[in-house]
Design an enzyme around this catalytic site. Structure first.
Site, mmCIF file in Angstrom:
data_model
loop_
_atom_site.group_PDB
_atom_site.id
_atom_site.type_symbol
_atom_site.label_atom_id
_atom_site.label_comp_id
_atom_site.label_asym_id
_atom_site.label_seq_id
_atom_site.Cartn_x
_atom_site.Cartn_y
_atom_site.Cartn_z
ATOM 1 N N GLY A 193 -22.089 19.163 -91.253
ATOM 2 C CA GLY A 193 -22.929 18.074 -91.281
ATOM 3 C C GLY A 193 -24.236 17.980 -90.455
ATOM 4 O O GLY A 193 -23.999 18.130 -89.326
ATOM 5 N N HIS A 225 -44.858 25.860 -90.514
ATOM 6 C CA HIS A 225 -46.262 25.032 -90.546
ATOM 7 C C HIS A 225 -47.057 25.748 -89.127
ATOM 8 O O HIS A 225 -46.472 26.078 -88.164
ATOM 9 C CB HIS A 225 -46.335 23.495 -90.151
ATOM 10 C CG HIS A 225 -45.564 23.032 -91.224
ATOM 11 N ND1 HIS A 225 -46.093 22.759 -92.672
ATOM 12 C CD2 HIS A 225 -44.372 22.375 -91.665
ATOM 13 C CE1 HIS A 225 -45.289 22.231 -93.361
ATOM 14 N NE2 HIS A 225 -44.104 21.971 -92.720
ATOM 15 N N ARG A 250 -26.043 28.047 -80.015
ATOM 16 C CA ARG A 250 -25.516 29.243 -79.365
ATOM 17 C C ARG A 250 -24.001 29.420 -79.709
ATOM 18 O O ARG A 250 -23.241 28.554 -80.147
ATOM 19 C CB ARG A 250 -25.401 28.853 -77.855
ATOM 20 C CG ARG A 250 -26.919 28.383 -77.387
ATOM 21 C CD ARG A 250 -27.464 29.676 -76.763
ATOM 22 N NE ARG A 250 -28.915 29.201 -75.895
ATOM 23 C CZ ARG A 250 -30.167 29.383 -76.516
ATOM 24 N NH1 ARG A 250 -30.084 30.250 -77.457
ATOM 25 N NH2 ARG A 250 -31.033 29.194 -75.851
ATOM 26 N N ASN A 308 -22.794 19.505 -100.179
ATOM 27 C CA ASN A 308 -22.298 18.063 -99.912
ATOM 28 C C ASN A 308 -23.620 17.142 -100.213
ATOM 29 O O ASN A 308 -24.786 17.480 -100.044
ATOM 30 C CB ASN A 308 -21.579 17.830 -98.468
ATOM 31 C CG ASN A 308 -20.571 16.627 -98.585
ATOM 32 O OD1 ASN A 308 -20.970 15.724 -99.336
ATOM 33 N ND2 ASN A 308 -19.415 16.764 -98.235
#
Length: 181
Positions: free
Chosen positions: A141, A114, A179, A84
Site C-alpha cells: 500500500g 515532467h 533499496r 486494491n
C-alpha cells in the site's frame, strides 16, 4: 513496446496539453467514474466501460474502486491481477502487469516524467516512460513506482516505498528511495 497514444513516443518530449490527449483523458475519467459507481460484483468484475478502455484486462482480474488511470489504453493486466482500492496509474506509456500480481491500496504507478525546465513544464512538456511489473509481484500500500521502472517476477515492494530503479526478480525493496532489504 508501442504506445497507444497518438503523438506520444516513449522517451521523447511532447506536450500533454493537446485536444487529442485531453479527449483521451476525458474518456478515461468517464470510464473510471462508471467503475466507481457500479454495483458491487464478485472477483473478475470491472465496469464495462473501464474493461473496454484498458489495453488488456486478463482473466479473473479485479480492480477495486476507486481507481484512476490517465488513458487506460496503455494499461495491460495479465490474468488474476488484483488492484486494491485507491490505486492510480498514469499510463502515458505502456504499463504491463504480469499474472497474479497484487497491487496494494493507494499504490501509484507513473509513466509521465515532467520536464525539468520550469517554463517547458508550465507548457505541459513531458515524456512517457514504460513501466513493467512482472508476474507474482506484490506491491504494498501507498508504494510509488516511478517512470521507466521494471519490477522483476516475484519481487516484493514494501508499503510506502518509492521505486526509482529497476527491481530484480525475487528481490524485496523498501524505503525512500527503495533499496534491497
Amino acid at each position: 513496446m508501442k504506445n497507444a497514444l497518438p503523438g506520444v513516443e516513449n522517451g521523447a518530449w511532447y506536450s500533454c496539453l493537446t485536444d487529442a490527449l485531453e479527449g483521451r483523458r476525458a474518456r478515461a475519467r468517464d470510464a473510471c467514474h462508471a467503475h466507481r459507481v457500479m454495483e458491487p460484483r464478485g472477483r473478475g468484475a470491472c465496469a464495462p466501460p473501464l474493461a473496454a478502455l484498458l489495453g488488456r484486462f486478463g482473466e479473473d482480474c479485479f480492480v477495486e474502486a476507486p481507481f484512476h488511470c490517465s488513458y487506460g489504453v496503455n494499461l495491460h493486466l495479465g490474468d488474476q491481477v488484483y488492484f486494491n482500492a485507491g490505486c492510480v496509474v498514469l499510463d502515458s506509456a505502456p504499463v504491463r502487469v504480469g499474472d497474479r500480481s497484487m497491487i496494494g491500496p493507494g499504490a501509484h504507478i507513473y509513466c509521465a516524467d515532467h520536464h525539468r525546465d520550469p517554463v517547458k513544464r508550465g507548457q505541459g512538456i513531458e515524456r512517457a516512460l514504460p513501466v513493467r511489473i512482472g508476474a507474482d509481484v506484490w506491491i504494498g500500500g501507498r508504494a510509488v513506482i516511478l517512470p521507466g521502472v521494471t519490477v522483476g517476477d516475484g519481487a516484493i515492494i514494501a508499503a510506502g516505498a518509492v521505486v526509482s530503479r529497476d527491481v530484480a526478480p525475487g528481490a524485496r525493496v523498501a524505503g525512500v528511495p527503495a533499496r534491497p532489504i
